[in-house]
Design an enzyme around this catalytic site. Structure first.
Site, short mmCIF file in Angstrom:
data_model
loop_
_atom_site.label_atom_id
_atom_site.label_comp_id
_atom_site.label_asym_id
_atom_site.label_seq_id
_atom_site.Cartn_x
_atom_site.Cartn_y
_atom_site.Cartn_z
N GLU A 121 1.04 -1.67 0.37
CA GLU A 121 0.22 0.06 0.06
C GLU A 121 0.98 0.90 0.03
O GLU A 121 2.29 1.19 0.01
CB GLU A 121 -0.87 -0.01 1.62
CG GLU A 121 -2.08 -1.00 1.23
CD GLU A 121 -3.56 -1.19 1.89
OE1 GLU A 121 -2.74 -0.67 2.96
OE2 GLU A 121 -3.59 -1.94 1.97
N HIS A 237 -9.42 9.45 2.55
CA HIS A 237 -8.65 8.15 2.22
C HIS A 237 -9.09 8.98 -0.02
O HIS A 237 -10.43 9.27 0.24
CB HIS A 237 -9.64 6.91 1.69
CG HIS A 237 -9.45 5.18 2.07
ND1 HIS A 237 -8.92 5.44 0.49
CD2 HIS A 237 -8.53 4.51 1.95
CE1 HIS A 237 -8.53 4.08 -0.49
NE2 HIS A 237 -8.32 4.03 1.02
N ARG A 283 -1.21 8.97 1.42
CA ARG A 283 -2.63 8.94 1.10
C ARG A 283 -2.20 10.52 0.90
O ARG A 283 -3.67 11.32 0.45
CB ARG A 283 -3.04 8.49 2.46
CG ARG A 283 -4.64 7.82 1.55
CD ARG A 283 -4.83 6.67 2.70
NE ARG A 283 -4.74 5.84 3.04
CZ ARG A 283 -4.99 4.68 3.78
NH1 ARG A 283 -6.16 5.58 5.13
NH2 ARG A 283 -5.32 3.78 3.48
N HIS A 344 -11.51 9.29 5.96
CA HIS A 344 -11.23 8.36 6.70
C HIS A 344 -10.55 7.64 7.66
O HIS A 344 -11.36 7.09 8.50
CB HIS A 344 -10.52 7.85 5.54
CG HIS A 344 -10.33 6.36 4.92
ND1 HIS A 344 -11.11 5.52 5.84
CD2 HIS A 344 -8.87 5.60 6.13
CE1 HIS A 344 -11.22 4.11 5.45
NE2 HIS A 344 -9.36 4.15 5.11
N ARG A 379 -1.55 9.00 8.83
CA ARG A 379 -1.45 7.88 9.11
C ARG A 379 -0.40 7.02 7.72
O ARG A 379 -1.25 6.56 7.27
CB ARG A 379 -2.54 6.78 9.72
CG ARG A 379 -2.40 5.31 10.31
CD ARG A 379 -4.23 5.69 10.34
NE ARG A 379 -4.85 4.93 9.13
CZ ARG A 379 -5.66 4.12 8.40
NH1 ARG A 379 -4.63 3.58 8.84
NH2 ARG A 379 -6.40 4.72 7.37
C1 SIN Z 1 -7.48 0.34 2.21
O1 SIN Z 1 -7.77 -0.41 1.93
O2 SIN Z 1 -7.30 1.06 1.68
C2 SIN Z 1 -8.16 1.08 3.72
C3 SIN Z 1 -6.41 0.33 4.57
C4 SIN Z 1 -6.44 1.74 6.01
O3 SIN Z 1 -7.35 2.82 5.63
O4 SIN Z 1 -5.30 1.91 5.98
#
Ligand code: SIN
Length: 534
Positions: A121, A237, A283, A344, A379
């Protein structure tokens, strides 16, 4: 409709409010040391944890290292992470994952990464996200619920909404709780009270959060005199499904980790204009880039496209997202998904140490409700389930010691409804809800300015006064309790955003575009006015 009358007194060692990963895991562990009363205002599985898709970040692969996970967390946290907290949590990651596996969470496996299939991620320099396809949170929640339900020292109270904490001699000793089944206000007395109520996404009109995320723990802790920290860092998000009928559905960052690309309304990629890591940038950067593209083009949404990947892989890796989008008429194996950023995660919260202790005796905050300094100003993806689990573990060890101290069991006076009468116009409550949430999205969104924040501050001031009056004049209802909480949290977010005279992480103010050299946490405590809020 549920309205309040008076009723029972219940006593326990640990009162736990909230049933996501941190509340459930804490309850399980604390039940070895004393009697637990576990409350949720909804059904047991209604939590943000249940909605988590991506997974839980932990160092499992031999190619990865704890130091690398710590450095990624601190870099993405934009200079505000507390290093000691990050080290404590991340070093316990592998052990907590092992425990979850023992509880029955079947993280996906493969042959390459020492058994587990590790996802990628944004902001991570290694593959380290353990997941169960794209429904990780639901599987963790179900495994923990199965354990909690078997534990005789835990009594579960579903549909019980904490209204206010009860404080005596400067110590929190329980809470007044609205039983949504009977409409009565029950008194819960406890030696230790643990807030695990999750986040506050519902303070904003557009969010990935479930309906229950109304910042209840933060608002109650503030009213009880606890310090609140860094609430201005509201993480958006980047990719929530944009669809007229499907609300709040997340399209996991894990899609970008597997190669999905963001496309503008013209069908062209744009992220490489903004960051060298393009779609896998932190993010805050991706969300601001999308916001900028939307403002420049006037479009309603951008697109996330994973259609270049093998269709069988996509269906197998992301079954929940595939099915939900298909129901919305979008076949993600063939066409791009319309997405927008939405609120988010709250990076700050009730100021707490690494064991979840707040600065009010008897009161703990764990999981998203807490502001431990782990997430800093932004975060790192999939670090939240990790924090929730480790804080639950740390707090359970801390309270085992704490309840050995003699704690005087108190008399708790009954809830005083005063002269409250039934509200004659319930529509006022829904109008105020809407007003707060629109105000926050319009003036305290991804890009802030001084003018917008002042406007927000002035408006929320009026709305908050109106709500206070409503609160004391009328018999309380669940909607009124939540309205009061979202208004309190909105006010705190605005005040903290006004206090931060810089842009950092998830807080961007166009009038202060640069970072200050020496970052500080914002802190607000009831009765103490924030500095520079002029
Ligand atoms: C996601 O699956 O994009 C959310 C993961 C997160 O917010 O840590």
């Amino acid at each position: 409709m549920v309205t309040a009358t008076l009723s029972d007194i219940r006593k326990c060692d640990f009162l736990v409010i909230g049933t996501g990963i941190s509340g459930l895991l804490f309850s399980l562990k604390a039940s070895k040391h004393g009697r637990v009363h576990l409350l949720t205002k909804a059904a047991l599985a209604d939590s943000a944890t249940s909605k988590a898709q991506g997974g839980i970040a932990a160092v499992i692969s031999e190619e990865d290292s704890l130091d690398s996970h710590i450095e990624d967390t601190i870099r993405v946290g934009a200079g505000l992470c507390h290093r000691d907290v990050a080290e404590n949590i991340i070093r316990q990651g592998p052990a907590i994952v092992k425990e979850l596996v023992e509880f029955g969470v079947a993280f996906c496996e493969d042959d390459k990464c020492d058994k587990f299939d590790l996802g990628m991620e944004g902001g991570h320099s290694h593959r380290r996200v353990l997941h169960v396809k794209d429904h990780t949170g639901a599987d963790i929640e179900n495994a923990l619920i199965a354990k909690v339900q078997k534990e005789s020292n835990i009594e579960i109270f579903e549909h019980h909404m904490a209204v206010n904490l009860f404080t005596q001699n400067a110590r929190v000793m329980g809470a007044y709780v609205l039983d949504l089944n009977t409409g009565e206000i029950d008194r819960f007395i406890s030696k230790i009270t643990v807030l695990a109520t999750g986040g506050a996404g519902r303070v904003f009109l557009y969010t990935s959060n479930p309906d229950i995320s109304t910042g209840d723990g933060i608002a109650m802790a503030y009213r009880a005199g606890a310090s609140i920290t860094n609430l201005e860092f509201i993480q958006f998000h980047p990719t929530i499904l944009f669809h007229p009928k499907i609300r709040s559905f997340l399209i996991s960052e894990a899609l970008r980790g597997e190669g999905a690309v963001l496309l503008g309304p013209d069908g062209e990629r744009f992220m490489d204009k903004y960051h060298k890591d393009a779609e896998l940038a932190p993010r805050d950067i991706v969300a601001r880039a999308i916001d900028n593209e939307l403002k420049q083009t006037g479009a309603d949404n951008v697109f996330l496209d994973i259609s270049s990947k093998d269709a069988d892989f996509v269906r197998d890796r992301f079954p929940a997202i595939y099915e939900t989008c298909l129901r919305a008429g979008i076949d993600i194996t063939k066409e791009p998904i319309p997405v927008v950023p939405a609120v988010h995660y709250v990076c700050g919260g009730v100021k707490a140490d690494i064991n979840g202790r707040t600065d009010v005796a008897g009161l703990y905050a764990i999981g998203e409700t807490s502001g431990t300094g782990f997430h800093g100003g932004n975060r790192l993806a999939s670090n939240s389930l990790l924090e929730g689990a480790v804080l639950a573990h740390n707090a359970s060890i801390d309270v085992a010691e704490a309840i050995k101290q003699p704690i005087e069991v108190v008399e708790m006076p009954p809830w005083d409804p005063g002269e409250a009468t039934d509200p004659d116009e319930h529509v006022v409550i829904s109008h105020l809800w809407d007003e707060v949430r629109r105000l926050m999205v319009n003036y305290v969104g991804i890009v802030r300015t001084n003018k917008r924040l002042i406007r927000a501050r002035n408006r929320i001031g009026f709305i908050a006064k109106e709500i206070e009056q409503f609160y004391w004049d009328f018999v309380i209802t669940p909607d009124l309790v939540e309205l009061r909480n979202i208004a309190t949290v909105a006010e705190l977010i605005i005040k903290m955003a006004r206090m931060r005279k810089e842009s950092r992480g998830a807080h961007f103010n166009r009038d202060y575009p640069d970072r200050l050299e020496t970052p500080v946490d914002t802190v607000i405590k009831k009765g103490l006015l924030p500095i520079n809020d002029n």
